[in-house]
Design an enzyme around this catalytic site. Structure first.
Site, short mmCIF file in Angstrom:
data_model
loop_
_atom_site.label_atom_id
_atom_site.label_comp_id
_atom_site.label_asym_id
_atom_site.label_seq_id
_atom_site.Cartn_x
_atom_site.Cartn_y
_atom_site.Cartn_z
N GLY A 74 0.84 -1.19 0.00
CA GLY A 74 0.00 0.00 0.00
C GLY A 74 0.86 1.23 0.00
O GLY A 74 2.08 1.16 0.22
N GLN B 85 3.27 9.94 1.53
CA GLN B 85 4.58 9.29 1.36
C GLN B 85 5.29 9.74 0.09
O GLN B 85 6.50 9.54 -0.03
CB GLN B 85 4.42 7.76 1.33
CG GLN B 85 4.02 7.17 2.69
CD GLN B 85 3.91 5.66 2.60
OE1 GLN B 85 2.89 5.14 2.18
NE2 GLN B 85 4.96 4.97 2.99
N CYS C 39 7.06 -0.80 6.19
CA CYS C 39 6.58 0.44 5.58
C CYS C 39 7.64 0.94 4.62
O CYS C 39 8.83 0.92 4.96
CB CYS C 39 6.32 1.48 6.67
SG CYS C 39 5.75 3.07 6.02
N LEU C 40 7.24 1.39 3.46
CA LEU C 40 8.21 1.89 2.48
C LEU C 40 8.94 3.12 2.99
O LEU C 40 10.01 3.45 2.49
CB LEU C 40 7.50 2.21 1.16
CG LEU C 40 6.88 1.00 0.44
CD1 LEU C 40 6.12 1.45 -0.80
CD2 LEU C 40 7.93 -0.04 0.08
N HIS D 141 -2.92 0.70 8.56
CA HIS D 141 -1.56 1.23 8.38
C HIS D 141 -1.58 2.42 7.41
O HIS D 141 -1.02 3.48 7.70
CB HIS D 141 -0.64 0.12 7.88
CG HIS D 141 0.74 0.58 7.55
ND1 HIS D 141 1.85 0.16 8.24
CD2 HIS D 141 1.21 1.43 6.58
CE1 HIS D 141 2.92 0.75 7.73
NE2 HIS D 141 2.57 1.52 6.72
N GLU D 142 -2.22 2.22 6.26
CA GLU D 142 -2.20 3.28 5.24
C GLU D 142 -2.95 4.51 5.71
O GLU D 142 -2.50 5.64 5.49
CB GLU D 142 -2.78 2.77 3.91
CG GLU D 142 -1.99 1.65 3.25
CD GLU D 142 -0.50 1.94 3.14
OE1 GLU D 142 -0.11 3.10 2.99
OE2 GLU D 142 0.28 0.96 3.23
N HIS E 252 -1.12 6.94 7.91
CA HIS E 252 -0.25 7.91 7.23
C HIS E 252 -0.97 9.25 7.01
O HIS E 252 -0.33 10.30 6.98
CB HIS E 252 0.20 7.37 5.87
CG HIS E 252 1.34 6.40 5.92
ND1 HIS E 252 2.60 6.74 6.35
CD2 HIS E 252 1.41 5.09 5.59
CE1 HIS E 252 3.40 5.69 6.27
NE2 HIS E 252 2.70 4.66 5.81
NI NI Z 1 3.58 2.80 5.45
#
Ligand code: NI
Length: 171
Positions: free
Chosen positions: A47, A52, A100-101, A142-143, A146
């Protein structure tokens, strides 16, 4: 469309509350979604949230088919979710390892609601609602975090459970 740089923890743009999307069917929104899709695919993410890639709007995308980063994960439908609202169905929490990226190379053990409802609108501004459990519910939580400037370590109960993936996988 160009793959964008994913901002990493420490960048203040990851700590802001993102703004609601007010206008749909615009070139800017369509371009944002394409950039997010290309970036998520290039990074093999489950995701991605607009902040981000430095865009302060309440837009997330997610989806897991067969992902090399999550080989054992259940599948999650490919979704564009705008202005999301999450409601836990009950109080059941479950801990699992998350990445997480924006924290490349790391994993943490994070508690999340096991069963949620979530709603929001799609790219055309049409409302939809779903129920989700387990990994699907985790990805959505999670997404959407953000969008409120929250990274997963802020949800952890024990920072001893924050680790480099290659250390965890050391035989
Ligand atoms: Ni993330």
């Amino acid at each position: 469309m160009p793959v964008q740089t994913v901002l990493r923890m420490g960048n203040p743009l990851l700590l802001q509350r993102a703004r609601e999307v007010m206008e749909f069917n615009t070139a800017e929104l369509n371009r944002l979604i394409l950039d997010m899709q290309d970036t998520m695919q290039a990074e093999d993410g489950a995701g991605l949230a607009a902040p981000q890639i430095g865009v302060n709007l309440r837009v997330v995308i997610f989806g897991v088919g067969q992902n090399p980063r999550y080989p054992d994960a259940e599948t999650v439908p490919e979704t564009i979710l705008i202005n999301p609202v999450i409601t836990p169905v009950d109080d059941t929490m479950e801990e699992a390892w998350e990445g997480c990226l924006s924290l490349p190379g790391l994993r943490g053990l994070v508690p999340r609601y096991r069963h949620i409802k979530y709603s929001g609108v799609n790219i055309r501004g049409e409302k939809f609602e779903r129920q989700a459990s387990n990994f699907h519910a985790r990805v959505v939580q999670h997404e959407c975090d953000h969008l409120d400037g929250i990274l997963y370590p802020q949800r952890m109960k024990d920072l001893k459970q924050l680790a480099y993936t290659d250390e965890l996988e050391r035989p």
